[in-house]
Design an enzyme around this catalytic site. Structure first.
Site, PDB file in Angstrom:
ATOM      1  N   ASP A  20       7.469  17.122  78.593  1.00 55.46           N
ATOM      2  CA  ASP A  20       8.657  16.261  78.571  1.00 55.46           C
ATOM      3  C   ASP A  20       8.240  14.876  79.054  1.00 55.46           C
ATOM      4  O   ASP A  20       8.572  14.464  80.158  1.00 55.46           O
ATOM      5  CB  ASP A  20       9.759  16.860  79.458  1.00 55.46           C
ATOM      6  CG  ASP A  20      11.067  16.076  79.367  1.00 55.46           C
ATOM      7  OD1 ASP A  20      11.248  15.340  78.379  1.00 55.46           O
ATOM      8  OD2 ASP A  20      11.904  16.190  80.284  1.00 55.46           O
ATOM      9  N   CYS A  64       5.441  15.886  86.738  1.00 61.96           N
ATOM     10  CA  CYS A  64       6.095  15.352  87.948  1.00 61.96           C
ATOM     11  C   CYS A  64       7.604  15.152  87.740  1.00 61.96           C
ATOM     12  O   CYS A  64       8.016  14.643  86.701  1.00 61.96           O
ATOM     13  CB  CYS A  64       5.439  14.027  88.323  1.00 61.96           C
ATOM     14  SG  CYS A  64       6.312  13.079  89.570  1.00 61.96           S
ATOM     15  N   GLY A  90       8.348  18.304  88.650  1.00 62.54           N
ATOM     16  CA  GLY A  90       8.164  19.746  88.482  1.00 62.54           C
ATOM     17  C   GLY A  90       9.358  20.512  87.952  1.00 62.54           C
ATOM     18  O   GLY A  90       9.428  21.734  88.105  1.00 62.54           O
ATOM     19  N   GLY A  91      10.306  19.831  87.331  1.00 59.31           N
ATOM     20  CA  GLY A  91      11.492  20.524  86.803  1.00 59.31           C
ATOM     21  C   GLY A  91      11.148  21.595  85.785  1.00 59.31           C
ATOM     22  O   GLY A  91      11.709  22.695  85.809  1.00 59.31           O
ATOM     23  N   LYS A 139      11.602  11.890  72.258  1.00 60.64           N
ATOM     24  CA  LYS A 139      12.598  10.866  72.582  1.00 60.64           C
ATOM     25  C   LYS A 139      13.004  10.148  71.296  1.00 60.64           C
ATOM     26  O   LYS A 139      12.158   9.829  70.462  1.00 60.64           O
ATOM     27  CB  LYS A 139      12.034   9.871  73.596  1.00 60.64           C
ATOM     28  CG  LYS A 139      11.413  10.513  74.839  1.00 60.64           C
ATOM     29  CD  LYS A 139      12.394  11.381  75.621  1.00 60.64           C
ATOM     30  CE  LYS A 139      11.689  12.095  76.774  1.00 60.64           C
ATOM     31  NZ  LYS A 139      12.577  13.006  77.508  1.00 60.64           N
ATOM     32  N   ASP A 171      -3.873  12.025  83.086  1.00 56.86           N
ATOM     33  CA  ASP A 171      -2.967  11.597  82.026  1.00 56.86           C
ATOM     34  C   ASP A 171      -2.766  12.772  81.071  1.00 56.86           C
ATOM     35  O   ASP A 171      -3.738  13.334  80.563  1.00 56.86           O
ATOM     36  CB  ASP A 171      -3.599  10.406  81.293  1.00 56.86           C
ATOM     37  CG  ASP A 171      -2.713   9.863  80.172  1.00 56.86           C
ATOM     38  OD1 ASP A 171      -1.789  10.576  79.730  1.00 56.86           O
ATOM     39  OD2 ASP A 171      -2.956   8.729  79.738  1.00 56.86           O
ATOM     40  N   SER A 180      16.139  18.174  85.103  1.00 58.59           N
ATOM     41  CA  SER A 180      15.481  18.410  83.810  1.00 58.59           C
ATOM     42  C   SER A 180      15.105  19.875  83.627  1.00 58.59           C
ATOM     43  O   SER A 180      14.858  20.318  82.507  1.00 58.59           O
ATOM     44  CB  SER A 180      14.231  17.537  83.678  1.00 58.59           C
ATOM     45  OG  SER A 180      13.205  17.995  84.540  1.00 58.59           O
TER      46      SER A 180
END
Length: 366
Positions: free
Chosen positions: A277, A221, A223-224, A306, A260, A188
């Site tokens: 993302d 998460c 971490g891209g 999305k 969150d 990603s």
């Protein structure tokens, strides 16, 4: 020349067609879109003979979401003789383009076109020489002149035309060629890198993607996207209940906050970038992004929306209009751009930059 070819992601031809029909119509350039499912391109045929050129000059390419590239073309050249494909192509372009700055021999981004792409690369060299001899191309490449496009849809079958270098994609086939970094935590990462290339002019990177900036990555998460920010020597708050890649934590530039992303509120007032993302309904993400921008919690943001299975163009347009309305209501001037990137799948990437606040008492963002 009354046709405009728009390259897009295969499977998104209907969205590309709906968008160009809508935006051309807003400028009173009327026509109809020819769509073939999974072809990777759309042809918008204008009713008036000169409207193809008018469309690619007047409608900002940066305002299109689903098109990777566009160019105006004439009639389809068919049954090119294998012993001499060059002469008919030169003939179609003479009198249409003079002293073009670059030649791109392209195909749609489909599996079926991969063999054809090999031919295009070999064919470019002799065709370029012939077009220079005919005066269609200048004797040297220059970004100040139109780009000449030869678009093959099948062996011996192509469209020829041009685009304006000031209002097109600078990339071959509209696709930035990026290499996946071996030390990145996920693929990603290429989405955010491509977004930087598409949305931020190269000569502004040093100022807008500067060393020492503070950034927030919501839903980080593993971490891209954080990786891209760290690579540019930023300090990053990575917000996610899931774990971050240890390689990123070892840099000392990342603060992992187990929260969150929808509930996190920043405590710093000098955050330049927020990126996001998260797999969530687009309306919910749009509302969160609007909240960040209205409250001045960041100066620029890049985030993904999305897409639903149906009415994708309508959904994206609705979400972007909501963000614009929120900014307008609070007197905030901003630039909004959206694009379905090459590395995106069922999603689009949005960039918003706060420029200045029109309301007294708000800090100038420039």
């Amino acid at each position: 020349m009354n046709k405009v070819v728009l390259l897009c992601r295969p499977g998104f031809e209907k969205e590309c067609a709906a968008e160009i029909t809508d935006k051309a119509g807003q400028r009173e350039i009327f026509g109809f879109a020819r769509v073939k499912e999974n072809a990777g391109y759309v042809i918008y045929e204008c009713y008036q003979p000169d409207d193809g050129d008018k469309l690619i000059r007047e409608l900002p390419f940066s305002s299109l979401i689903f098109a990777r590239q566009w160019f105006v073309v004439g009639e389809l050249l068919q049954h090119l003789p294998p012993e001499d494909r060059i002469t008919p192509i030169v003939g179609m372009l003479q009198g249409v383009v003079e002293k073009g700055g670059e030649l791109r021999v392209e195909v749609a981004d489909t599996n079926e076109s991969k063999e054809l792409l090999k031919f295009c690369r070999k064919f470019t060299v002799p065709l370029r020489a012939a077009l220079r001899d005919a005066g269609v191309l200048a004797n040297y490449e220059t970004p100040k002149r139109p780009v000449v496009h030869v678009f093959f849809i099948a062996p011996g079958c192509c469209y020829t035309g041009y685009s304006y270098s000031s209002n097109n994609s600078p990339f071959y086939m509209g696709i930035p060629r990026l290499k996946f970094p071996a030390d990145a935590p996920s693929r990603s990462t290429l989405k955010l890198e491509e977004a930087f290339h598409v949305f931020i002019p190269a000569d502004e990177w040093d100022e807008r993607l500067a060393n020492g900036m503070w950034a927030v990555d919501l839903g980080a998460c593993p971490g891209g996207w954080t990786y891209q920010l760290v690579k540019r020597n930023m300090w990053v708050y990575s917000v996610d209940n899931g774990p971050m890649a240890q390689s990123l934590m070892d840099t000392g530039q990342v603060t992992w906050l187990r929260e969150d992303g929808f509930k996190f509120r920043p405590t710093r007032s000098n955050i330049s970038w927020m990126v996001c993302d998260m797999v969530e309904k687009p309306a919910k993400v749009a509302a969160l992004m609007a909240q960040w921008l209205v409250n001045g919690w960041c100066r620029e943001t890049i985030f993904n929306l999305k897409l639903p299975m149906k009415k994708r163009y309508e959904e994206v347009s609705h979400n972007l209009a909501y963000i614009q309305a929120q900014l307008d209501e609070h007197g905030i001037n901003a630039q909004i751009q959206a694009r379905q990137l090459y590395h995106d799948r069922e999603e689009v990437t949005v960039h918003v930059r706060r420029i200045w606040a029109a309301v007294g008492g708000r800090r100038d963002e420039r």
